[in-house]
Design a protein around this motif. Sequence first.
Motif, PDB file in Angstrom:
ATOM      1  N   GLU A 199       0.719  -1.308   0.002  1.00  0.00           N
ATOM      2  CA  GLU A 199       0.265   0.081   0.104  1.00  0.00           C
ATOM      3  C   GLU A 199       0.845   1.122   0.105  1.00  0.00           C
ATOM      4  O   GLU A 199       0.486   2.259  -0.861  1.00  0.00           O
ATOM      5  N   ASP A 200       1.857   1.289   1.124  1.00  0.00           N
ATOM      6  CA  ASP A 200       2.834   2.287   0.946  1.00  0.00           C
ATOM      7  C   ASP A 200       3.342   2.705  -0.440  1.00  0.00           C
ATOM      8  O   ASP A 200       3.931   3.698  -0.955  1.00  0.00           O
ATOM      9  N   GLN A 249       1.157   4.278  -2.970  1.00  0.00           N
ATOM     10  CA  GLN A 249       1.324   5.514  -2.567  1.00  0.00           C
ATOM     11  C   GLN A 249       2.229   6.425  -3.158  1.00  0.00           C
ATOM     12  O   GLN A 249       1.915   7.373  -3.788  1.00  0.00           O
ATOM     13  N   GLY A 295      -4.282   1.611  -6.291  1.00  0.00           N
ATOM     14  CA  GLY A 295      -4.174   3.190  -6.590  1.00  0.00           C
ATOM     15  C   GLY A 295      -3.995   3.026  -7.980  1.00  0.00           C
ATOM     16  O   GLY A 295      -4.526   2.154  -8.814  1.00  0.00           O
TER      17      GLY A 295
END
Length: 114
Positions: free
Chosen positions: A22-23, A26, A54
């Motif tokens: 997820e990081d 992002q 994303g």
Amino acid sequence: MKNIIMASVLMMLAGCVSTSQEDLAQEGDWRQIGYQDGIRGHTERSFSQLSKLGSVVMAEYDEGYLEGVAEYCNPNHAYMIGLSGQPYEGVCEGMEDAQQFRMEWQRGWNEYSN
């Protein structure tokens, strides 16, 4: 012995990812997300699956994935992958050493299962 050490290091590196996907998404590091999937021997994710993280850049993901799979599919490490209990998802099929990889992985998997 050298191969066992190399395989152990490879497995530790694949497992020791300090940044979550997820990081990475992002940050826009789709190449690293693909690399992580490939080096772990996971099947390639679809655009639909990745877009949940994303705004995916599929070309970057694909590039990283192919690099990771190429490292994962080294038949010299396949025995240790099987011995560690990691299932094989068939990602090496179609590669030059696919049969040797499968045989070595199966040998390790058989020892793990017994």
